[in-house]
Scaffold this active site. Structure first.
Site, PDB file in Angstrom:
ATOM      1  N   LYS A   1       0.908  -1.258   0.074  1.00 49.51           N
ATOM      2  CA  LYS A   1      -0.014  -0.028   0.035  1.00 49.51           C
ATOM      3  C   LYS A   1       0.945   1.315  -0.202  1.00 49.51           C
ATOM      4  O   LYS A   1       1.764   1.429   0.848  1.00 49.51           O
ATOM      5  CB  LYS A   1      -0.970  -0.121   1.212  1.00 49.51           C
TER       6      LYS A   1
HETATM    7  O1  G3P Z   1      -9.429   2.736   4.460  1.00 44.98           O
HETATM    8  C1  G3P Z   1      -8.899   3.768   4.982  1.00 44.98           C
HETATM    9  C2  G3P Z   1      -9.615   4.041   6.220  1.00 44.98           C
HETATM   10  O2  G3P Z   1      -9.104   3.447   7.214  1.00 44.98           O
HETATM   11  C3  G3P Z   1      -9.733   5.310   6.918  1.00 44.98           C
HETATM   12  O3  G3P Z   1     -10.724   5.517   7.362  1.00 44.98           O
HETATM   13  O4  G3P Z   1     -12.731   6.516   8.776  1.00 44.98           O
HETATM   14  O5  G3P Z   1     -10.086   7.064   9.264  1.00 44.98           O
HETATM   15  O6  G3P Z   1     -11.386   7.910   7.392  1.00 44.98           O
HETATM   16  P1  G3P Z   1     -11.112   6.912   8.308  1.00 44.98           P
END
Ligand code: G3P
Length: 217
Positions: free
Chosen positions: A87
Site C-alpha cells: 500500500k
Molecule cells: O481505509 C482507510 C480508512 O482506514 C480511513 O478511514 O474512517 O479514518 O477515514 P477513516
C-alpha cells in the site's frame, strides 16, 4: 463487489472471515497503532498472522515517503506472504514506486486518493487497487460517492484495469452506494458489514414464524 475488512484487529478479522464473505483485509499505520502494534518486527509479525487467517489480498502500508525507501520497505512486506499488497501513498515518489512494483508483478494499493486526477495517475502507473476515501470526502462537505462514480466512469471509458477499492467507509449505506456506483471492492469496518444485515421487518417476520412454528409442536 469484493468485501475487505478495514482493521488490524484480529478478533474482528476472525468474525468477518467466519461469515464466509471476506475477500481480503486492509490496514494502515493508524489502524496498527490502534492495536498497540508499533515496533517494526511486531508489524511484520502481525501482517503474517493476518495472511494466515484470511485467504485473500492483504494490504500492508509503507511508511517511507521517498522512492528508495518505499521500494525497500515494499519488497520486505511483499516477502512476508504471496497475498501481501503493498500500500503506497498518492504522492510523486509513490507513483514511481507503484510503477516499479507493477513491472515486478507485485500488487499495489494506491492510498489517500481524493480526486479523479489522482485516480488516472495511479492507473497509468499500473496500481492493482486504488483507494478513494469516501468518508473523509464527506467530512469536507463534498460527496465521496460522487467521487466513486466519477472514477468508475473514467476507468470504464478508458479501459483502465485498476480496481476501485472504496475506503474510509463509515456506514452500511456507503457500501450500498459504492456497489451501485461501480466500486470493485469496498473495505469496511465490521460494524458497517454487520449493519447490512439489519431490517426490522426481518426481525418481526422471524419472530412471527418462530411463534407460528410452536403450533406444529
Ligand atoms: O481505509 C482507510 C480508512 O482506514 C480511513 O478511514 O474512517 O479514518 O477515514 P477513516
Amino acid at each position: 463487489m469484493k468485501f475487505f475488512i478495514d482493521t488490524a484487529n484480529l478478533a474482528q478479522i476472525k468474525e468477518a472471515n467466519e461469515l464466509g464473505i471476506l475477500d481480503g483485509v486492509t490496514t494502515n499505520p493508524s489502524l496498527m497503532a490502534k492495536e498497540g502494534i508499533q515496533a517494526n518486527d511486531a508489524v511484520m509479525h502481525h501482517y503474517k498472522t493476518i495472511c494466515e487467517m484470511v485467504d485473500g489480498d492483504i494490504s500492508a502500508e509503507v511508511i517511507s515517503t521517498d522512492f528508495e525507501g518505499m521500494v525497500a520497505e515494499g519488497e520486505k512486506l511483499a516477502a512476508i506472504h504471496k497475498n501481501i499488497v503493498v500500500k503506497i501513498p498518492m504522492i510523486k515518489d509513490g507513483i514511481k514506486a507503484i510503477k516499479y512494483f507493477s513491472q515486478k508483478g507485485i500488487k499495489t494499493n494506491c492510498t489517500l486518493v481524493f480526486s479523479a486526477g489522482q485516480a488516472i495517475l495511479a492507473a497509468k502507473a499500473g496500481a492493482t487497487y486504488l483507494s478513494p476515501f469516501v468518508g473523509r470526502v464527506d467530512d469536507m462537505n463534498w460527496d465521496g460517492i460522487d467521487l466513486i462514480a466519477q472514477i468508475s466512469h473514467v476507468y470504464a471509458v478508458q479501459g483502465f484495469k485498476t480496481q476501485i477499492l472504496a475506503a474510509s467507509i463509515r456506514n452500511p449505506l456507503h457500501i450500498i452506494k459504492c456497489a451501485e456506483n461501480g466500486a470493485h471492492v469496498c473495505t469496511c469496518p465490521l460494524s458497517s458489514i454487520l449493519g447490512l444485515l439489519k431490517h426490522p421487518l426481518t426481525d418481526i417476520g422471524l419472530a412471527q414464524f418462530l411463534e407460528d412454528a410452536k403450533k406444529f409442536a
